[in-house]
Design an enzyme around this catalytic site. Structure first.
Site, PDB file in Angstrom:
ATOM      1  N   ASP A 186       2.338  -4.783  -2.534  1.00 37.99           N
ATOM      2  CA  ASP A 186       3.861  -5.551  -3.205  1.00 37.99           C
ATOM      3  C   ASP A 186       3.894  -4.308  -4.311  1.00 37.99           C
ATOM      4  OD1 ASP A 186       6.016  -7.399  -4.222  1.00 37.99           O
ATOM      5  OD2 ASP A 186       4.775  -8.316  -2.531  1.00 37.99           O
ATOM      6  N   GLU A 208      14.156  -7.566  -0.404  1.00 36.86           N
ATOM      7  CA  GLU A 208      14.884  -6.704  -1.868  1.00 36.86           C
ATOM      8  C   GLU A 208      14.788  -5.197  -2.261  1.00 36.86           C
ATOM      9  OE1 GLU A 208      13.406 -11.108  -3.390  1.00 36.86           O
ATOM     10  OE2 GLU A 208      11.793  -9.291  -3.542  1.00 36.86           O
ATOM     11  N   HIS A 235       9.407  -3.125  -3.224  1.00 41.66           N
ATOM     12  CA  HIS A 235       8.068  -3.856  -3.874  1.00 41.66           C
ATOM     13  C   HIS A 235       7.082  -2.343  -3.635  1.00 41.66           C
ATOM     14  CE1 HIS A 235       9.660  -7.543  -3.697  1.00 41.66           C
ATOM     15  NE2 HIS A 235      10.171  -7.174  -2.831  1.00 41.66           N
TER      16      HIS A 235
END
Length: 639
Positions: free
Chosen positions: A314, A449, A384
């Protein structure tokens, strides 16, 4: 234990700004004066308007990292404190864990000293205590089973066999299976009385094994009498689950005899409701030693879960050793004041790192496989990816303006650029090593995201978009993920991703599995598009969500709160049209680690909701019973 030399107290008031305000007080307990310093704290409630603070100078922020300076010339004598307020927050604080998670001071000589922090106080409103999470519970059948079986027609007895042991005619694999579940029990309950013996015992009962072709691989049948226990199974997994059921029954009856019994007669006919019964763990935000991963896998096996989804990368760290790119686990894991990445999410003055070597991974995968658990690895791309980009800056477009976009967590320019050829060379080598380490049919590639606007300031990306007739971030993401899917297909693997993989045109539905996390309706929409789906909605199955609205309940609440009763009652396929139910492959718990700074917080947030999800994954809807579950859940092993 080192003495506390400095402490940061904090409070949130609902007034003073559109999202309220923080008041911080730094106390000097060092015995000497403090001057010419800077204060750093990490917090998920971020400052977005640096000028909106009083009695301090806002210096910088990177995601959850915040740095302030005191007013010029400030000196704190021993016992004195400095107080300042911050108004320009990006959201309201709702829980005691929404304030500073860690802090440190940078002194004039450049050294860093730790600062103790306290939970965030609420001022100007009532700070309610958390409610009780489980009622007393009620049992109609006094059997300690998690999850509850599909069918049970058994009568409780008064006696408890001392041990259960494989009958004389058992083959080597069946004896091995008993030993394996016995070892599992000993690891989870080190002080518990052994439920099994490999040697016969006159005070015990023999287990008579029989493999049955008509039973599916994870199914089993148990028949109880005062002479023996018959155990029919379809395959090794079903045999293991049957033995786990027996271990739970005998342990509950022996150690909690006031509530639970061992069956004297009758049958259990059991099989799972769903094929995908998963639990995810984020090891990027916080590092979990290999021993913790092994224990969590043991707990999953106890609850008959069969997927461990390992979130290995991440923004905060890249935890998987890749021999082709050693800087991923040198530069890409170190967070600290003077490290390649700044402190985040509870890091302080001391640098932190941690990663899993090839040897670690092989040992964990083998341990899981012995317990019928498939390890599904995840590298989260293209978003990420801050840690990967810090470790390999050549993956960035040097012409792209810094901080041209920010992720929802506040990281600038954090997505792998689809227009850089080295991106694909990098991923090819990463996947080559992953398929050697992980025999799973699946590799999870994230896909979630990516900030709208990503790459639009990159000249290389703009050129690629023009060449390919692509418009916008999500169409470019789709272009990227289609190439990733080709790489995985060439390696005999299926692509798994979060539901945003479908954005911008998505990827081919054949051999693709998507996880619906944003809300339950997303899963139905994905199924309509032809994707196979695992349901893991944040509103019920994210175990970092707070369990109540109360201020003193720890956790996040962006998806609302999820009391154990809500998590247990939630029906993932409840709204699926009948014609789409075949697309729903199962359910999964997700453990995101932003708030898990201690073992205590982990266990408080994960249990009893993890066994509640395990029961949703295994037990038929009409056999679920909240009060029965509440009576049995306190017997759960914890990390």
């Amino acid at each position: 234990m080192l003495p506390v030399l400095y402490r940061l107290e904090s409070a949130w008031q609902p007034d003073g700004g559109p999202f309220g305000r923080f008041t911080f007080s730094l106390f000097n307990l060092s015995g000497g004066p403090l001057s010419a310093f800077r204060l750093v704290y990490t917090s998920l409630t971020r400052v977005i308007e640096g000028a909106a603070c009083e009695n301090a100078v806002f210096l910088r922020r990177n995601a959850n990292f915040h740095e302030f300076a005191p007013p010029e010339g400030l000196t704190l004598a021993h016992g004195e404190h400095w107080t300042f307020t911050v108004n320009g927050l990006h959201r309201e604080a709702k829980h005691c864990t929404d304030g500073a998670k860690s802090a440190y001071l940078t002194l004039a000589d450049g050294s860093h000293v730790p600062v103790a922090v306290s939970d965030l106080r609420l001022e100007g409103a009532v700070s309610e205590l958390p409610p009780v999470r489980l009622p007393k519970g009620r049992l109609e059948l006094p059997f300690a089973l998690q999850p509850w079986p599909a069918e049970i027609d058994a009568a409780p007895g008064e006696a408890v066999p001392d041990v259960l042991y494989p009958a004389a005619e058992s083959n080597a694999d069946e004896v091995d299976a008993v030993s394996n579940v016995l070892a599992l029990f000993h690891r989870l309950f080190s002080a518990g009385h052994a439920p099994f013996s490999l040697a016969p015992s006159p005070q015990g009962l023999p287990i008579v094994f029989k493999k049955k072709a008509e039973l599916e691989g994870e199914a089993y049948r148990l028949a109880f009498s005062d002479r023996e226990i018959r155990l029919d199974y379809g395959a090794a997994a079903g045999r293991q689950y049957a033995l786990t059921t027996l271990a739970q029954l005998i342990d509950g009856a022996r150690n909690h005899g006031g509530d639970f019994r061992f069956p004297a007669s009758g049958e259990i006919a059991d099989r799972p409701r769903y094929g995908w019964r998963g639990c995810h763990l984020d090891v990027s935000r916080q590092f979990y030693p290999t021993a913790d991963i092994v224990r969590l896998i043991d707990i999953l096996a106890w609850f008959k879960l069969n997927i461990f989804h390992w979130h290995l990368t991440d923004d905060e760290a890249w935890r998987l050793e890749i021999k082709a790119y050693p800087t991923l686990t040198t530069l890409g894991v170190m967070r600290g004041p003077d490290e390649p990445m700044l402190p985040q999410l509870g890091n302080g003055a001391e640098p932190v790192g941690g990663f899993y070597s090839h040897a670690d991974v092989k040992a964990i995968v083998a341990h899981a496989a012995a317990l019928s658990i498939e390890v599904v690895p995840e590298i989260d791309i293209p978003g990420h990816s801050t840690a990967a980009l810090v470790a390999l800056p050549e993956l960035s477009d040097g012409q792209e303006a810094p901080e041209s976009y920010h992720s929802v967590q506040g990281y600038p320019n954090n997505a792998l650029n689809p227009a850089i050829p080295l991106t694909y060379e990098f991923l090819e080598k990463v996947f080559d090593e992953m398929v050697e380490l992980f025999p799973s049919r699946y590799i999870h590639v994230g896909g979630d995201e990516v900030a709208d606007g990503s790459w639009l300031a990159s000249p290389l990306a703009r050129k690629l978009m023009e060449q390919e007739g692509i418009s916008g971030t999500f169409a470019l993401q789709s272009y990227f993920l289609k190439k990733v899917k080709q790489m995985l297909t060439a390696r005999g693997r299926k692509l798994v991703g979060w539901n945003e993989v479908a954005h911008g045109g998505g990827v081919g539905t054949e051999g693709t599995l998507l996880m619906a996390w944003e809300n339950p309706k997303v899963g139905i929409e994905l199924a309509r598009e032809g994707y196979d789906v695992v349901m893991t909605p944040g509103q019920a199955y994210y175990l970092d969500m707070a369990q109540a609205d109360a201020w003193q309940e720890p956790g996040a609440s962006w998806a609302g709160t999820a009391a154990p009763a809500h998590t247990y009652a939630y029906e993932a396929e409840g709204e699926f049209p009948e014609e789409l139910k075949s697309r729903m492959k199962g359910v999964q718990a997700c453990i995101w680690s932003e708030h898990f700074l201690s073992r205590g917080y982990f266990n408080r947030l994960v249990f009893p909701r993890l066994p509640a999800i395990a029961e949703a994954a295994w037990t038929p809807k009409d056999k679920k019973d909240w009060l029965r579950f509440a009576a049995i859940a306190p017997l759960s092993p914890i990390l």
